[in-house]
Design a protein around this motif. Structure first.
Motif, PDB file in Angstrom:
ATOM      1  N   GLY A  84      -0.694  -5.355  -3.306  1.00 62.23           N
ATOM      2  CA  GLY A  84      -1.273  -4.035  -3.532  1.00 62.23           C
ATOM      3  C   GLY A  84      -1.872  -3.907  -4.912  1.00 62.23           C
ATOM      4  O   GLY A  84      -2.607  -4.773  -5.378  1.00 62.23           O
ATOM      5  N   LYS A  98       0.350   0.947  -3.100  1.00 62.55           N
ATOM      6  CA  LYS A  98      -0.234   0.313  -1.917  1.00 62.55           C
ATOM      7  C   LYS A  98      -1.449   1.129  -1.487  1.00 62.55           C
ATOM      8  O   LYS A  98      -1.535   2.339  -1.759  1.00 62.55           O
ATOM      9  CB  LYS A  98       0.780   0.267  -0.773  1.00 62.55           C
ATOM     10  N   THR A 107       4.575   2.382  -3.627  1.00 69.63           N
ATOM     11  CA  THR A 107       5.198   1.520  -2.613  1.00 69.63           C
ATOM     12  C   THR A 107       6.613   1.972  -2.282  1.00 69.63           C
ATOM     13  O   THR A 107       7.148   1.622  -1.227  1.00 69.63           O
ATOM     14  CB  THR A 107       5.240   0.059  -3.091  1.00 69.63           C
TER      15      THR A 107
END
Length: 303
Positions: A84, A98, A107
């Protein structure tokens, strides 16, 4: 005859299997390319725009028995990581994101950082970032752990602009150039209030709050440098891009008659009319100080 049919069956089975593998590979590569393209629009350094207390743009609120407004200044640098995007703030914190549709989101909800600039810790459990060209919008929610208690921290309307690393430094320098005066201090809002902690030899600590007064004079240095000179004669070098300038190198010192003043953090943002600063370091007596919200107005006779 049966053997021929079996051979044909396995031949077609292998072809289908190979085709599926190739298709899966194409889909994966396409997804990877798309993800990289989506990530690319976020990567780079982004400055908070000038805080606007009336419109509540880049002003976070802390529920401390009353709503305390904290102007947000400074930078975050987004870069790609394996799964990410990673974000590094100018205050030394690292956050993992992300890609979620048309936005970046954390995340996990348990990301934590101890901020040495303001000497407090926080857990950011919600942070949504959207980008349109060189303009970014964000909403951030966190739990702030202060010496006086645990509080909710919300930035409902965050806005940033992407830094152009090769832009002409002159327009940036002109945003800061001139003489700026601190406004009235307010203990409740912490505007123009210096918090200092003195550690005693017997293990106790003394906490002091004082009004930040006086002025700062900014002038252009070499390249992207600007020079900030305080009333006490101390000179600090900052690296400026867009509307934001930050201490560079990251630790600087100034010798005064009573000792050495150390500056470990100094960030400033200006639109040419208003200036907001955040500072931290160690004063000449060894006290650990922080100015969380410094608000200054330009001298009317300055260019």
């Amino acid at each position: 005859m049966t053997e021929i049919k079996n051979q044909k069956f396995w031949t077609w089975t292998r072809r289908i299997f190979v085709s599926l593998i190739v298709l899966a590979g194409i889909v994966f590569l396409s997804w990877t390319a798309l993800t990289r393209l989506e990530i690319r629009k976020y990567t780079g350094t982004w400055n908070y725009n000038q805080p606007n207390t009336k419109a509540m743009v880049n002003v976070a609120t802390i529920n401390a028995g009353y709503n305390l407004g904290i102007p947000q200044i400074g930078t975050i640098t987004f870069s790609r990581e394996r799964n990410g995007v990673i974000g590094h703030t100018d205050q030394g914190c690292t956050w993992h994101f992300k890609v979620d549709g048309n936005s970046l989101e954390l995340t996990s909800t348990i990301q934590y950082c101890y901020n040495h600039v303001i000497n407090s810790a926080y857990n950011i459990y919600y942070w949504k970032v959207t980008v349109q060209g060189n303009h970014e919008q964000e909403v951030l929610k966190a739990t702030s752990y202060l010496p006086t208690g645990t509080y909710n921290f919300v930035l409902q309307n965050g806005a940033r602009t992407k830094v152009d690393p090769i832009a002409n430094p002159y327009p940036t320098a002109q945003r800061f150039a001139g003489l700026w005066h601190y406004g009235v201090s307010d203990l409740k809002s912490q505007v123009n209030v210096v918090n200092t902690l003195y550690l005693q030899t017997n293990g106790t600590a003394q906490f002091k709050q004082s009004a930040q007064t006086g002025s700062i004079h900014f002038s252009q240095g070499r390249g992207n440098e600007i020079i900030a000179i305080m009333d006490n004669g101390c000179s600090w070098t900052l690296d400026a891009h867009g509307n934001t300038a930050e201490l560079m190198p990251a630790r600087q010192s100034c010798k005064l008659p009573g000792g050495t003043l150390e500056m470990t953090f100094f960030a400033a943002t200006s639109d040419g009319q208003d200036l907001t600063v955040t500072m931290a370091g160690k004063d000449a007596k060894g006290g650990i100080f922080s100015l969380i919200v410094g608000e200054l107005a330009k001298n009317k006779t300055s260019p």
